[in-house]
Write a protein that holds these residues in place. Structure first.
Motif, PDB file in Angstrom:
ATOM      1  N   UNK A  32      -7.036  11.118  -1.977  1.00 24.09           N
ATOM      2  CA  UNK A  32      -8.029  10.104  -1.628  1.00 24.09           C
ATOM      3  C   UNK A  32      -7.403   8.994  -0.788  1.00 24.09           C
ATOM      4  N   UNK A  33      -6.230   8.510  -1.179  1.00 21.63           N
ATOM      5  CA  UNK A  33      -5.606   7.422  -0.428  1.00 21.63           C
ATOM      6  C   UNK A  33      -5.024   7.911   0.890  1.00 21.63           C
ATOM      7  N   UNK A  87     -15.019  11.044   2.344  1.00 22.69           N
ATOM      8  CA  UNK A  87     -15.883   9.865   2.206  1.00 22.69           C
ATOM      9  C   UNK A  87     -15.055   8.589   2.210  1.00 22.69           C
ATOM     10  N   UNK A  88     -13.893   8.611   1.538  1.00 24.92           N
ATOM     11  CA  UNK A  88     -13.053   7.407   1.503  1.00 24.92           C
ATOM     12  C   UNK A  88     -12.469   7.111   2.881  1.00 24.92           C
ATOM     13  N   UNK A 110      -6.067   6.177   4.368  1.00 23.30           N
ATOM     14  CA  UNK A 110      -5.112   5.717   5.382  1.00 23.30           C
ATOM     15  C   UNK A 110      -5.449   6.293   6.753  1.00 23.30           C
ATOM     16  N   UNK A 111      -5.745   7.594   6.787  1.00 21.52           N
ATOM     17  CA  UNK A 111      -6.129   8.211   8.060  1.00 21.52           C
ATOM     18  C   UNK A 111      -7.436   7.628   8.589  1.00 21.52           C
ATOM     19  N   UNK A 150       0.822  -1.211   0.000  1.00 23.44           N
ATOM     20  CA  UNK A 150       0.000   0.000   0.000  1.00 23.44           C
ATOM     21  C   UNK A 150       0.856   1.262   0.000  1.00 23.44           C
ATOM     22  N   UNK A 151       1.938   1.247   0.760  1.00 21.35           N
ATOM     23  CA  UNK A 151       2.838   2.396   0.715  1.00 21.35           C
ATOM     24  C   UNK A 151       3.494   2.525  -0.657  1.00 21.35           C
ATOM     25  N   UNK A 152       3.837   1.410  -1.254  1.00 19.53           N
ATOM     26  CA  UNK A 152       4.377   1.458  -2.607  1.00 19.53           C
ATOM     27  C   UNK A 152       3.376   1.999  -3.601  1.00 19.53           C
ATOM     28  N   UNK A 153       2.113   1.654  -3.431  1.00 23.47           N
ATOM     29  CA  UNK A 153       1.070   2.153  -4.331  1.00 23.47           C
ATOM     30  C   UNK A 153       0.919   3.667  -4.196  1.00 23.47           C
ATOM     31  N   UNK A 154       0.911   4.166  -2.965  1.00 19.39           N
ATOM     32  CA  UNK A 154       0.809   5.607  -2.759  1.00 19.39           C
ATOM     33  C   UNK A 154       2.010   6.336  -3.352  1.00 19.39           C
ATOM     34  N   UNK A 155       3.200   5.764  -3.175  1.00 23.94           N
ATOM     35  CA  UNK A 155       4.394   6.385  -3.756  1.00 23.94           C
ATOM     36  C   UNK A 155       4.355   6.338  -5.277  1.00 23.94           C
TER      37      UNK A 155
END
Length: 438
Positions: A341-342, A215-216, A346-347, A46-51
């Motif tokens: 959005x991501x 919303x996400x 995460x938050x 998931x961190x790789x996807x955000x990066x």
């Protein structure tokens, strides 16, 4: 057929990010590591996807889409093969991070499709692509977990690699040689800085980012805490119940094409308003999930269905709003939007876990309602301002006088003309004085 291929591509790419969530318990047993350590695989991808969203998606405004998409999918497939062959946890974490960085083709496909179709069809096409992404997110968790239990944790990685390579070959054959409408010649650091600048200078982009992040965040909070609720003492179910609930919610993929057509007809704000209202109703229904038994399970199913429909419909509306801004920076707009959005998601996952630990499931439902109230209040305020602007011209339109003033304004030039044309007349009193002086 091209739109269908795009939807399948989005589903396969997004599924690569989410299937490790269901595989991690089996992975922990297979590698002989604690479950908490195995969960680092999920965090890494998931961190790789955000990066990858921030670092690679802006390149869609500079390079041709077909070679860029095919290259990223090929790298993702190679990372999945390395993950399947990993002898231990550290190599698996590294390979998972590489998969997350390279599997960011869904935002690129969305911006590319927006440039290939007419403006009046962007909503319907974006809804179809979002259906593919959400289908990959929901179905990959269900079938990934089942496959791992039957054939071991390496089998889902091998299957994902095969699907990713198949999609890459299909895109290489089917995609046109499309480029961005105005290819950017900016250097790579300038492209990254442009994403931040767009957030500062484009109000509609900020609106879409804030709406979707809120919303996400609620969506992620619910889906993170619902696993704790289902496996806790209230319901006493196993981990498979979460996958079954995700499979039931897969039917909500059918709503996004309809939401896209409504955006084409009525505009993004109208669909956003309905989506926020749906999420607020979902929060009220989900509150009944604490009752347990059949009633509680029915409330969870109905509430999560409503939540998924609201989140997905709002995502379509927000994407169409940003796609109409500037065609030459569409990929960078998607970068800013997806990153926000991501980040909100995460938050939301963090907040949902802490809310459940502090006050249980009612706190999670209240958190969802609070997050949805933010875009709802902004939409109501904008609608009220628009209504005031519509009624203002009836009182006194700018540049126009009121009816009595307009009549006076029309008659004034005629009276002035008559006054200038008529010769001055002496009054009787003045004439008497002139005669007397003689």
């Amino acid at each position: 057929m091209t739109v269908l291929l795009f939807a399948v591509t989005c589903g396969v790419a997004v599924g690569n990010v989410y299937f490790p969530q269901a595989v991690s318990p089996v992975l922990a047993d297979g590698l002989g590591v604690p479950p908490g350590a195995a969960a680092t695989v999920v965090t890494a991808v998931q961190l790789g996807y955000a990066a990858g969203i921030f670092l690679l998606v802006p390149l869609g405004d500079r390079f041709r889409h077909r070679p860029l998409l095919v290259t990223l999918l090929a790298v993702a497939a190679l990372g999945l093969l390395c993950a399947a062959a990993a002898p231990g946890l550290p190599p698996l974490v590294a390979a998972s991070a590489a998969v997350g960085v390279a599997t960011v083709v869904a935002p690129l496909v969305g911006s590319m499709a927006a440039g290939l179709v007419p403006e009046e069809r962007r909503g319907a096409v974006s809804g179809t692509l979002l259906s593919g992404s959400l289908g990959g997110m929901l179905l990959s968790r269900t079938f990934g977990g089942s496959l791992a239990e039957d054939l071991g944790w390496r089998a889902p990685y091998l299957l994902a690699a095969a699907l990713t390579l198949t999609v890459a070959l299909a895109l290489a054959r089917a995609l046109p040689r499309a480029v961005a409408p105005v290819p950017s010649r900016q250097r790579y650091p300038a492209l990254l800085a442009e994403t931040v600048r767009l957030l500062r200078t484009e109000p509609q982009l900020r609106r879409s980012c804030c709406y979707q992040a809120a919303v996400f965040a609620g969506f992620s909070a619910v889906w993170t805490a619902v696993a704790l609720l289902l496996t806790g003492p209230v319901h006493g179910l196993g981990a498979g119940a979460v996958g079954a609930l995700a499979l039931v919610n897969a039917v909500t993929m059918l709503c996004t094409p309809f939401a896209g057509r409504q955006v084409d007809r009525r505009g993004p704000d109208a669909v956003n308003a309905v989506a926020v209202l749906t999420v607020l109703v979902a929060a009220a229904v989900l509150l009944c999930g604490t009752r347990g038994g059949a009633v509680g399970l029915a409330a969870l199913v109905a509430g999560t269905l409503l939540l998924d429909v609201g989140m997905q419909s709002g995502m379509v509306a927000n994407q169409i709003r940003i796609y109409t801004l500037r065609a030459e920076v569409r990929s960078r707009l998607s970068t800013a939007y997806m990153t926000c959005a991501y980040l909100g998601g995460s938050l939301g996952s963090w907040a949902g876990t802490h809310a459940y630990g502090l006050a249980g499931w009612p706190a999670v439902s209240a958190l969802l309602a609070l997050l949805a109230a933010f875009p709802g209040g902004d939409l109501l305020l904008r609608r009220r301002r628009a209504a005031l602007r519509e009624t203002a011209p009836r009182k006194a339109a700018p540049g126009k006088a009121a009816p009595r003033e307009a009549a006076f304004a029309e008659s004034a030039p005629r009276e002035a003309a008559l006054t200038e044309a008529a010769p001055p007349k002496a009054t009787p009193r003045k004439a008497t004085r002139r005669n007397t002086g003689r």
